[in-house]
Structures are given as structure tokens and as C-alpha cells.
Scaffold this motif. Structure first.
Motif, PDB file in Angstrom:
ATOM      1  N   SER A   1       0.807  -1.263   0.078  1.00  0.00           N
ATOM      2  CA  SER A   1      -0.101   0.086   0.109  1.00  0.00           C
ATOM      3  C   SER A   1       1.123   1.288  -0.184  1.00  0.00           C
ATOM      4  CB  SER A   1      -1.006  -0.016   1.175  1.00  0.00           C
ATOM      5  OG  SER A   1      -1.919  -1.137   0.975  1.00  0.00           O
ATOM      6  N   LEU A   2       1.871   1.068   0.787  1.00  0.00           N
ATOM      7  CA  LEU A   2       2.903   2.602   0.974  1.00  0.00           C
ATOM      8  C   LEU A   2       3.449   2.558  -0.452  1.00  0.00           C
ATOM      9  CD1 LEU A   2       4.499   2.171   4.387  1.00  0.00           C
ATOM     10  CD2 LEU A   2       2.739   3.721   3.630  1.00  0.00           C
ATOM     11  N   LYS A   3       4.048   1.446  -1.127  1.00  0.00           N
ATOM     12  CA  LYS A   3       4.741   1.550  -2.522  1.00  0.00           C
ATOM     13  C   LYS A   3       3.639   2.256  -3.747  1.00  0.00           C
ATOM     14  CE  LYS A   3       8.144  -1.683  -2.054  1.00  0.00           C
ATOM     15  NZ  LYS A   3       8.727  -3.056  -2.399  1.00  0.00           N
ATOM     16  N   TYR A   4       2.288   1.842  -3.450  1.00  0.00           N
ATOM     17  CA  TYR A   4       1.382   2.359  -4.293  1.00  0.00           C
ATOM     18  C   TYR A   4       1.362   3.890  -4.190  1.00  0.00           C
ATOM     19  CZ  TYR A   4      -3.324   2.705  -6.678  1.00  0.00           C
ATOM     20  OH  TYR A   4      -4.219   3.184  -7.153  1.00  0.00           O
ATOM     21  N   LEU A   5       1.352   4.160  -2.863  1.00  0.00           N
ATOM     22  CA  LEU A   5       1.174   5.747  -2.694  1.00  0.00           C
ATOM     23  C   LEU A   5       2.246   6.414  -3.025  1.00  0.00           C
ATOM     24  CD1 LEU A   5      -0.061   5.620   1.137  1.00  0.00           C
ATOM     25  CD2 LEU A   5      -1.587   6.344  -0.812  1.00  0.00           C
ATOM     26  N   LEU A   6       3.264   5.835  -3.120  1.00  0.00           N
ATOM     27  CA  LEU A   6       4.729   6.487  -3.452  1.00  0.00           C
ATOM     28  C   LEU A   6       4.577   6.695  -5.136  1.00  0.00           C
ATOM     29  CD1 LEU A   6       7.655   4.928  -1.440  1.00  0.00           C
ATOM     30  CD2 LEU A   6       6.644   7.303  -1.275  1.00  0.00           C
ATOM     31  N   ASP A   7       4.102   5.454  -5.871  1.00  0.00           N
ATOM     32  CA  ASP A   7       4.083   5.512  -7.286  1.00  0.00           C
ATOM     33  C   ASP A   7       3.060   6.345  -7.887  1.00  0.00           C
ATOM     34  OD1 ASP A   7       5.985   3.376  -7.122  1.00  0.00           O
ATOM     35  OD2 ASP A   7       4.534   1.749  -7.542  1.00  0.00           O
ATOM     36  N   ASP A   8       2.008   6.530  -7.071  1.00  0.00           N
ATOM     37  CA  ASP A   8       0.800   7.594  -7.420  1.00  0.00           C
ATOM     38  C   ASP A   8       1.466   8.827  -7.371  1.00  0.00           C
ATOM     39  OD1 ASP A   8      -1.973   7.965  -8.107  1.00  0.00           O
ATOM     40  OD2 ASP A   8      -2.009   9.085  -6.096  1.00  0.00           O
ATOM     41  N   LEU A   9       2.103   9.190  -6.123  1.00  0.00           N
ATOM     42  CA  LEU A   9       2.720  10.465  -6.083  1.00  0.00           C
ATOM     43  C   LEU A   9       3.710  10.823  -7.123  1.00  0.00           C
ATOM     44  CD1 LEU A   9       3.144  13.306  -4.343  1.00  0.00           C
ATOM     45  CD2 LEU A   9       4.428  11.960  -2.861  1.00  0.00           C
ATOM     46  N   GLN A  10       4.478   9.812  -7.443  1.00  0.00           N
ATOM     47  CA  GLN A  10       5.666   9.857  -8.455  1.00  0.00           C
ATOM     48  C   GLN A  10       5.162  10.359  -9.895  1.00  0.00           C
ATOM     49  OE1 GLN A  10       8.896   7.258  -8.235  1.00  0.00           O
ATOM     50  NE2 GLN A  10       9.140   7.079 -10.255  1.00  0.00           N
ATOM     51  N   GLN A  11       3.874  10.025 -10.270  1.00  0.00           N
ATOM     52  CA  GLN A  11       3.203  10.241 -11.377  1.00  0.00           C
ATOM     53  C   GLN A  11       2.792  11.921 -11.337  1.00  0.00           C
ATOM     54  OE1 GLN A  11       3.049   8.485 -13.973  1.00  0.00           O
ATOM     55  NE2 GLN A  11       4.219   6.900 -13.146  1.00  0.00           N
ATOM     56  N   GLN A  12       2.455  12.343 -10.083  1.00  0.00           N
ATOM     57  CA  GLN A  12       2.015  13.626  -9.893  1.00  0.00           C
ATOM     58  C   GLN A  12       3.183  14.700 -10.066  1.00  0.00           C
ATOM     59  OE1 GLN A  12      -0.481  14.219  -6.477  1.00  0.00           O
ATOM     60  NE2 GLN A  12      -1.174  11.950  -6.556  1.00  0.00           N
ATOM     61  N   LEU A  13       4.568  14.101  -9.774  1.00  0.00           N
ATOM     62  CA  LEU A  13       5.576  15.121  -9.549  1.00  0.00           C
ATOM     63  C   LEU A  13       6.281  15.215 -11.101  1.00  0.00           C
ATOM     64  CD1 LEU A  13       7.125  13.692  -6.386  1.00  0.00           C
ATOM     65  CD2 LEU A  13       5.824  15.621  -6.780  1.00  0.00           C
ATOM     66  N   ARG A  14       5.619  14.887 -11.968  1.00  0.00           N
ATOM     67  CA  ARG A  14       6.211  15.126 -13.350  1.00  0.00           C
ATOM     68  C   ARG A  14       6.523  16.372 -13.797  1.00  0.00           C
ATOM     69  NH1 ARG A  14       7.023  10.484 -16.249  1.00  0.00           N
ATOM     70  NH2 ARG A  14       6.069   8.772 -15.490  1.00  0.00           N
ATOM     71  N   ASP A  15       5.688  17.431 -13.129  1.00  0.00           N
ATOM     72  CA  ASP A  15       5.611  18.656 -13.793  1.00  0.00           C
ATOM     73  C   ASP A  15       5.560  19.644 -12.435  1.00  0.00           C
ATOM     74  OD1 ASP A  15       3.363  18.326 -12.797  1.00  0.00           O
ATOM     75  OD2 ASP A  15       1.955  19.291 -14.338  1.00  0.00           O
ATOM     76  N   ARG A  16       6.328  19.138 -11.156  1.00  0.00           N
ATOM     77  CA  ARG A  16       6.273  20.111 -10.155  1.00  0.00           C
ATOM     78  C   ARG A  16       7.449  19.180  -9.261  1.00  0.00           C
ATOM     79  NH1 ARG A  16       3.600  18.174  -5.506  1.00  0.00           N
ATOM     80  NH2 ARG A  16       1.921  16.718  -5.939  1.00  0.00           N
ATOM     81  N   ASN A  17       7.671  20.181  -8.200  1.00  0.00           N
ATOM     82  CA  ASN A  17       8.466  19.450  -6.895  1.00  0.00           C
ATOM     83  C   ASN A  17       7.710  19.066  -5.997  1.00  0.00           C
ATOM     84  OD1 ASN A  17      11.240  20.356  -7.997  1.00  0.00           O
ATOM     85  ND2 ASN A  17      10.682  22.152  -7.460  1.00  0.00           N
TER      86      ASN A  17
END
Length: 267
Positions: free
Chosen positions: A173-189
Motif C-alpha cells: 500500500s505504501l509503495k502504491y502511494l509512492l508510485d501515485d505521487l511520483q506520477q504527480q511529480l512530473r511537472d512539479r517538485n
């Protein structure tokens, strides 16, 4: 070095004597100097601010030096949060580790949060380390470990459920959250809200992996189809009974007096 010394002036023009000013030095050398103020391998967020959590004094010299030195301070150091309840004496008793963390990350702001490269969390039965790569967009990696103590488990654990299963599901579950957040960081910090969410998620794992007798993971079953934080089962019943996960020992005692600007003094 005195504040008025030429070596720390922001003006990078050469003097008539040919002296080299601080900002004439290559960035690699400046970064090496910044890393000595203070030289710390790790910083415990729960500790009293004066013991290392405060930003280095060199960051107060000028704006350019502040930006460069704080980038080194937050990117080179490893930040630890003890979720088991220990904290410095200057904090109010009612503040949980999550309270301390959220006040700290809010105080340093987005400009410094984006520089953080290592966050580690320790609980009674597991540890989680989150690494953030320096490139943009960054990659987020999780190292999740459970301890090997043979604590007595809650009675009546379902045959199809075990601590190992709970740990694997928590890590997934924690890895899923990290993967999801990483997708959101493509255009920001990475920002303050992102890091708050990560800390809240790790903190939320505790009831599912708690081994307190009759209060353990039997009362907080993490389902296999609950990959997101919003989908996790409610754990209020467990938290209301468990001192380890609910931090009730803080709430039962009188708050200590701490100045209202205590969080601001850490920024």
C-alpha cells in the motif's frame, strides 16, 4: 568569519587586491563548506530544536547563501521521525510525533521541502525509509522492514491472516502511494503537503502491525484490496484502546508550556 569580511559578501566582483571572495569559489567548494554548518549525518525530528533541528547560522548571512546552504542542509542530511512516542522535553505532552512532524515540515516550507532526500520512520514493529532522487522529476523509493521480535500476538487471529501478510500488504500500500505521487511529480517538485501525506500514511500503518496482546492486528486488518490510504479500514477501535498507537499517555498528562512560535523558531 566576521559578517563584514569580503569572503562572505554577495558581490562577486574582484577587489583591487585580487582577493577571492566566497562566491568566486566554484559551487562544489561552496557546497563542501555549507556541509560543515553543522556537519550532521542524521537529524532526529523529535529532538529539541536546539540540538540540531534548527537551520544553520550560515544561512542567515545573505539571501544567496541562505538558498545554497539550506539546499545542502536538507538534501545531505537524513531526517528521522520516531513514531513510538519519544520526543524532546520542550514539546507539549499532547503533541504526538505526527504533530511534531507536521509543524516542522510546515515551518520549513515548500522551498526547503523539495530538497529533502531521505526520510526515515521508526515504529514498534517496523521501519520505513523513503529516498527521493535529486533529478527532476524525482523517483521515490521505499525500504520497508519489520522487526524479528517474538512478541505475543493477539488471540483468535484468523487462519488466513498473519503478521507477515499484514506487513506485506502495508508495504504494498505504501509503495502504491509512492508510485501515485511520483506520477504527480512530473511537472512539479515535492512539496509540504506531499510529505505530510507520506508521514500520515506511514503513521497509519502502525495499528495494522501492532503486536500488543489482544489489541494487535486482529483488530485492525489491512485488506488486500486497500491500496490507497482512503480505502484503508478504520482503526478507531484499536487506537482508542492502544497506548502505543494512540499516544494516550500524552493526553492524560498536563501540557507543558511552550511558546507559540516554537515551530517558527525551527525554520
Amino acid at each position: 568569519m566576521a559578517t563584514g569580511s569580503p569572503i562572505i559578501r554577495e558581490d562577486t566582483s574582484a577587489s583591487s587586491s585580487g582577493a577571492v571572495r566566497f562566491f568566486d569559489l566554484p559551487r562544489e567548494i561552496r557546497d563542501f563548506i555549507y556541509a560543515q554548518f553543522p556537519y550532521l549525518a542524521s537529524i532526529h525530528i523529535n529532538q529539541d530544536p536546539a540540538k540540531g533541528l534548527l537551520q544553520p547560522n550560515i544561512s542567515k548571512v545573505c539571501r544567496r547563501m541562505r538558498n545554497e546552504s539550506l539546499d545542502i542542509f536538507y538534501s545531505r542530511n537524513k531526517f528521522f521521525l520516531d513514531l513510538r512516542g519519544w520526543k524532546g522535553a520542550s514539546y507539549p505532552r499532547r503533541w504526538t510525533p505526527l504533530d511534531i512532524f507536521e509543524r516542522w515540515i510546515t515551518a520549513i516550507g515548500d522551498s526547503n521541502a523539495k530538497s529533502i532526500r531521505s526520510l526515515s520512520f521508526f515504529s514498534h514493529n517496523f521501519s520505513a525509509n523513503i529516498k527521493v532522487s535529486p533529478e527532476k522529476p524525482p523517483t521515490l523509493n521505499l525500504r520497508f522492514r519489520t522487526n524479528t521480535t517474538n512478541a505475543e500476538l493477539a488471540e483468535g487471529v484468523p487462519v488466513t491472516y498473519s503478521f507477515d501478510i499484514a506487513a506485506r500488504r502495508a508495504e504494498t500500500s505504501l509503495k502504491y502511494l509512492l508510485d501515485d505521487l511520483q506520477q504527480q511529480l512530473r511537472d512539479r517538485n515535492l512539496d509540504v503537503d506531499d510529505i505530510k501525506m507520506l508521514c500520515s500514511a506511514v503513521n497509519g500503518v502502525q495499528p495494522f502491525l501492532c503486536r500488543r496482546m489482544n489489541l494487535g492486528y486482529l483488530g485492525a486488518v489491512l485488506l488486500n484490496d486497500s491500496p490507497t490510504l482512503q480505502d484503508w479500514p478504520r482503526t478507531h477501535a484499536h487506537l482508542n484502546k492502544c497506548d502505543d498507537c494512540g499516544y494516550h499517555r500524552f493526553a492524560r498528562e498536563q501540557d507543558e508550556h511552550v511558546p507559540a512560535d516554537s515551530a517558527a523558531r525551527r525554520s
